[in-house]
Design an enzyme around this catalytic site. Structure first.
Site, PDB file in Angstrom:
ATOM      1  N   GLU A   1      92.878  -4.845  34.994  1.00  7.58           N
ATOM      2  CA  GLU A   1      92.115  -4.729  33.735  1.00  7.58           C
ATOM      3  C   GLU A   1      91.500  -3.333  33.565  1.00  7.58           C
ATOM      4  O   GLU A   1      90.412  -3.177  33.020  1.00  7.58           O
ATOM      5  CB  GLU A   1      91.086  -5.858  33.634  1.00  7.58           C
ATOM      6  CG  GLU A   1      91.774  -7.210  33.755  1.00  7.58           C
ATOM      7  CD  GLU A   1      91.096  -8.339  33.060  1.00  7.58           C
ATOM      8  OE1 GLU A   1      90.308  -8.096  32.146  1.00  7.58           O
ATOM      9  OE2 GLU A   1      91.395  -9.486  33.433  1.00  7.58           O
TER      10      GLU A   1
ATOM     11  N   THR B   1      91.926   0.492  35.910  1.00  8.06           N
ATOM     12  CA  THR B   1      91.486   0.996  37.219  1.00  8.06           C
ATOM     13  C   THR B   1      90.103   1.651  37.083  1.00  8.06           C
ATOM     14  O   THR B   1      89.643   1.930  35.969  1.00  8.06           O
ATOM     15  CB  THR B   1      92.465   2.081  37.711  1.00  8.06           C
ATOM     16  OG1 THR B   1      92.464   3.139  36.738  1.00  8.06           O
ATOM     17  CG2 THR B   1      93.884   1.543  37.875  1.00  8.06           C
ATOM     18  N   SER B   2      89.493   1.964  38.234  1.00  7.69           N
ATOM     19  CA  SER B   2      88.199   2.665  38.194  1.00  7.69           C
ATOM     20  C   SER B   2      88.357   3.998  37.461  1.00  7.69           C
ATOM     21  O   SER B   2      87.445   4.438  36.743  1.00  7.69           O
ATOM     22  CB  SER B   2      87.686   2.913  39.617  1.00  7.69           C
ATOM     23  OG  SER B   2      87.329   1.685  40.201  1.00  7.69           O
ATOM     24  N   GLU B   3      89.514   4.630  37.628  1.00  8.29           N
ATOM     25  CA  GLU B   3      89.750   5.919  36.957  1.00  8.29           C
ATOM     26  C   GLU B   3      89.748   5.715  35.437  1.00  8.29           C
ATOM     27  O   GLU B   3      89.175   6.532  34.695  1.00  8.29           O
ATOM     28  CB  GLU B   3      91.094   6.513  37.422  1.00  8.29           C
ATOM     29  CG  GLU B   3      91.106   7.008  38.866  1.00  8.29           C
ATOM     30  CD  GLU B   3      91.198   5.908  39.935  1.00  8.29           C
ATOM     31  OE1 GLU B   3      91.372   4.716  39.572  1.00  8.29           O
ATOM     32  OE2 GLU B   3      91.087   6.228  41.126  1.00  8.29           O
TER      33      GLU B   3
ATOM     34  N   GLY C   1      81.579  -7.167  62.639  1.00  8.54           N
ATOM     35  CA  GLY C   1      82.387  -6.673  63.763  1.00  8.54           C
ATOM     36  C   GLY C   1      83.690  -7.459  63.900  1.00  8.54           C
ATOM     37  O   GLY C   1      84.353  -7.751  62.903  1.00  8.54           O
TER      38      GLY C   1
ATOM     39  N   GLY D   1     101.353   1.289  33.294  1.00 10.61           N
ATOM     40  CA  GLY D   1     100.161   0.526  33.677  1.00 10.61           C
ATOM     41  C   GLY D   1      98.966   1.057  32.921  1.00 10.61           C
ATOM     42  O   GLY D   1      98.653   0.593  31.823  1.00 10.61           O
TER      43      GLY D   1
HETATM   44  N1  CAA Z   1      88.670  -1.601  20.999  1.00  5.95           N
HETATM   45  C1  CAA Z   1      89.333  -1.427  19.830  1.00  5.95           C
HETATM   46  N2  CAA Z   1      90.147  -0.354  19.572  1.00  5.95           N
HETATM   47  C2  CAA Z   1      90.270   0.557  20.550  1.00  5.95           C
HETATM   48  C3  CAA Z   1      89.608   0.449  21.788  1.00  5.95           C
HETATM   49  C4  CAA Z   1      88.774  -0.677  21.997  1.00  5.95           C
HETATM   50  N3  CAA Z   1      88.119  -0.858  23.135  1.00  5.95           N
HETATM   51  N4  CAA Z   1      89.939   1.503  22.555  1.00  5.95           N
HETATM   52  C5  CAA Z   1      90.769   2.274  21.842  1.00  5.95           C
HETATM   53  N5  CAA Z   1      90.969   1.702  20.620  1.00  5.95           N
HETATM   54  C6  CAA Z   1      91.773   2.219  19.526  1.00  5.95           C
HETATM   55  C7  CAA Z   1      91.367   3.653  19.205  1.00  5.95           C
HETATM   56  O1  CAA Z   1      90.291   3.674  18.297  1.00  5.95           O
HETATM   57  C8  CAA Z   1      92.647   4.211  18.614  1.00  5.95           C
HETATM   58  O2  CAA Z   1      92.720   3.787  17.266  1.00  5.95           O
HETATM   59  P1  CAA Z   1      93.303   4.778  16.084  1.00  5.95           P
HETATM   60  O3  CAA Z   1      94.771   4.868  16.338  1.00  5.95           O
HETATM   61  O4  CAA Z   1      92.982   4.081  14.820  1.00  5.95           O
HETATM   62  O5  CAA Z   1      92.599   6.094  16.259  1.00  5.95           O
HETATM   63  C9  CAA Z   1      93.751   3.487  19.380  1.00  5.95           C
HETATM   64  O6  CAA Z   1      93.150   2.312  19.943  1.00  5.95           O
HETATM   65  C10 CAA Z   1      94.328   4.336  20.495  1.00  5.95           C
HETATM   66  O7  CAA Z   1      93.255   4.705  21.350  1.00  5.95           O
HETATM   67  P2  CAA Z   1      93.361   5.923  22.374  1.00  5.95           P
HETATM   68  O8  CAA Z   1      93.912   7.115  21.643  1.00  5.95           O
HETATM   69  O9  CAA Z   1      92.033   6.051  23.048  1.00  5.95           O
HETATM   70  O10 CAA Z   1      94.478   5.402  23.394  1.00  5.95           O
HETATM   71  P3  CAA Z   1      95.061   6.074  24.708  1.00  5.95           P
HETATM   72  O11 CAA Z   1      96.525   5.966  24.658  1.00  5.95           O
HETATM   73  O12 CAA Z   1      94.429   7.396  24.940  1.00  5.95           O
HETATM   74  O13 CAA Z   1      94.618   5.030  25.838  1.00  5.95           O
HETATM   75  C11 CAA Z   1      93.222   4.078  27.517  1.00  5.95           C
HETATM   76  C12 CAA Z   1      93.345   4.731  26.126  1.00  5.95           C
HETATM   77  C13 CAA Z   1      91.730   3.856  27.681  1.00  5.95           C
HETATM   78  C14 CAA Z   1      93.750   4.937  28.618  1.00  5.95           C
HETATM   79  C15 CAA Z   1      93.976   2.717  27.470  1.00  5.95           C
HETATM   80  O14 CAA Z   1      95.375   2.906  27.449  1.00  5.95           O
HETATM   81  C16 CAA Z   1      93.613   1.817  28.638  1.00  5.95           C
HETATM   82  O15 CAA Z   1      92.578   1.136  28.607  1.00  5.95           O
HETATM   83  N6  CAA Z   1      94.504   1.746  29.655  1.00  5.95           N
HETATM   84  C17 CAA Z   1      94.332   0.804  30.746  1.00  5.95           C
HETATM   85  C18 CAA Z   1      95.146  -0.418  30.458  1.00  5.95           C
HETATM   86  C19 CAA Z   1      94.652  -1.594  31.226  1.00  5.95           C
HETATM   87  O16 CAA Z   1      93.450  -1.849  31.335  1.00  5.95           O
HETATM   88  N7  CAA Z   1      95.597  -2.371  31.736  1.00  5.95           N
HETATM   89  C20 CAA Z   1      95.256  -3.576  32.426  1.00  5.95           C
HETATM   90  C21 CAA Z   1      96.425  -4.493  32.385  1.00  5.95           C
HETATM   91  S1  CAA Z   1      96.011  -6.113  31.996  1.00  5.95           S
HETATM   92  C22 CAA Z   1      95.521  -6.835  33.447  1.00  5.95           C
HETATM   93  O17 CAA Z   1      95.251  -6.221  34.433  1.00  5.95           O
HETATM   94  C23 CAA Z   1      95.359  -8.276  33.285  1.00  5.95           C
HETATM   95  C24 CAA Z   1      95.531  -9.137  34.460  1.00  5.95           C
HETATM   96  O18 CAA Z   1      96.601  -9.611  34.723  1.00  5.95           O
HETATM   97  C25 CAA Z   1      94.334  -9.567  35.229  1.00  5.95           C
END
Ligand code: CAA
Length: 386
Positions: free
Chosen positions: A368, A370-372, A344, A131
């Site tokens: 989209e 979590t808060s974390e 209430g 997730g």
């Molecule tokens: N825009 C463009 N590129 C981005 C970016 C952004 N906002 N954020 C990161 N990147 C790029 C980075 O620059 C990096 O690029 P390089 O490889 O060239 O360096 C690459 O992506 C990897 O970035 P990270 O190393 O920061 O990635 P990470 O594995 O540490 O993960 C995270 C970062 C913020 C935890 C991310 O995994 C995340 O946002 N997780 C949450 C996922 C999420 O929101 N899921 C929701 C599911 S969809 C949903 O809920 C829809 C629904 O049905 C309503």
């Protein structure tokens, strides 16, 4: 404060408000109780440009800007959060990504059908075991000698999964490369090898249908890759930046509905010979609700404004979007909680929509990102540390 909304922005807000009040609000309780997907209302929203608010007219949309999207989403969510989830996924997670990364043919085929409300779109990133840690996905797309891909794997919690025709799917094309081995594909839900699981029973946004989807030797053509091979993770992250503005707007809309209902109630309901709104403990709650609601709105408009600049070649708006989503979703949970407490027993009863607002608010802190995850994104961007 005058945000200087344009006539067009106010017009789309009016259209959204009218449909929300005339069509969506009257059936919100029914859709919540039955969990029935509101297809007819979605078609009406589509015909009125609200399924492709930022989509240019040449691809069947309203051709408006991110501020308009926020204003319209708030009106729809104030009537029913479940409808606004469907609207938000179609607009920000589906159309937005294809407009930004798709080919001309992909825009004509997929964006037009969704923006006009003829079909429903979905976004398939999450998996049963991945997730927040989205790069841990197992769904695999294996390239064949003829340039096609064979896709196998499962995706879970897919909003609109039971009814969507088209999906933006993220799959591993090169597991050795981690985030850089993920590719985005356009998927057709009517094609062989695509299966939908049962609709998930949920706490809130019950009319927004959610299910697992499974791929068994699904064949994707080379021209169904969205963007370039290996760029899928960045596409997902970039699309989610826009999506988070949509969820912040949803949180504001449902908070506003809970707040307005509470304002009326505290003036009517009497205890100890006075309207309960005259008691300082109630007044403190009202003041805090108002502050959180206004702060959420201002921060979400700021994120939308920044997205508008990004769309014209400006910088990323990841931090602004995360700040808006975090603030607005936690405000929504708090505001609906206080609204229920002030009402209430009536707040706890299904006779009033307050308990629905409370149940619907929770998801805004989860999907989209979590808060974390929002805190992680903000802190990483602010400090430059990981
Ligand atoms: N825009 C463009 N590129 C981005 C970016 C952004 N906002 N954020 C990161 N990147 C790029 C980075 O620059 C990096 O690029 P390089 O490889 O060239 O360096 C690459 O992506 C990897 O970035 P990270 O190393 O920061 O990635 P990470 O594995 O540490 O993960 C995270 C970062 C913020 C935890 C991310 O995994 C995340 O946002 N997780 C949450 C996922 C999420 O929101 N899921 C929701 C599911 S969809 C949903 O809920 C829809 C629904 O049905 C309503």
């Amino acid at each position: 404060m005058d945000f200087g909304f344009t006539e067009e922005q106010l017009m789309i807000q009016d259209v959204a408000r009218r449909i929300a009040q005339e069509k969506i609000a009257p059936s919100a309780e029914y859709h919540d109780r039955t969990g029935e997907f509101p297809l007819e209302n979605i078609r009406t929203l589509g015909v009125n440009g609200l399924m492709g608010i930022e989509v240019p007219a040449e691809y069947g949309g309203a051709g408006m800007d991110p501020i308009s999207y926020v204003l319209a989403m708030i009106e729809i969510a104030a009537a029913d959060a479940a409808h606004s989830t469907i609207v938000s996924v179609n607009n920000s997670l589906f159309c937005n990504g294809i407009l930004k990364f798709g080919t001309e043919a992909q825009k004509q085929l997929y964006v037009r059908a969704i923006a006009e409300g003829r079909e429903i779109g979905a976004f398939a990133l999450t998996e049963p075991q991945s997730g927040s840690d989205a790069t841990a996905m197992r769904c695999k797309a294996t390239k064949q000698a003829d340039g096609t891909y064979v896709i196998n794997g499962k995706k879970s919690w897919i909003t609109s999964g039971p009814v969507a025709k088209y999906f933006v799917l993220f799959a591993m094309t090169d597991p050795e490369k981690g985030a850089r081995g993920i590719t985005a594909f356009m998927v057709d839900g009517d094609r062989a090898g695509f299966h939908r699981g049962k609709t998930e029973p949920k706490l809130g946004i019950r009319a927004s249908a959610t299910c697992e989807i499974e791929f068994n030797d699904y064949i994707a053509q080379a021209d169904e890759v969205l963007g370039n091979e290996g760029h899928g993770f960045k596409i997902a992250m970039s699309v989610l930046d826009a999506g988070r503005i949509g969820i912040a707007s949803q949180a504001i809309g449902l908070s506003r509905a809970a707040y307005e209902a509470t304002l009326s109630y505290v003036k009517e309901r009497k205890a100890f010979g006075q309207p309960i709104g005259s008691f300082q403990m109630t007044q403190a709650k009202i003041a805090d609700m108002k502050c959180k609601l206004d702060a959420s709105l201002v921060l979400t408009l700021r994120a939308a404004w920044q997205k508008g600049k990004h769309d014209k070649g400006g910088a990323r708006f990841s931090t602004e979007a995360a700040v808006a989503k975090l603030t607005a979703s936690e405000a929504a949970m708090w505001i609906t909680h206080q609204a229920l407490q002030i009402h209430g027993g009536m707040g706890y009863s299904k006779e009033m929509p307050i308990e629905r607002y409370f149940r619907d608010a929770k998801i805004t802190e989860i999907y989209e990102g979590t808060s974390e995850i929002q805190r992680l994104v903000i802190a990483r961007n602010e400090t430059g540390l990981r």
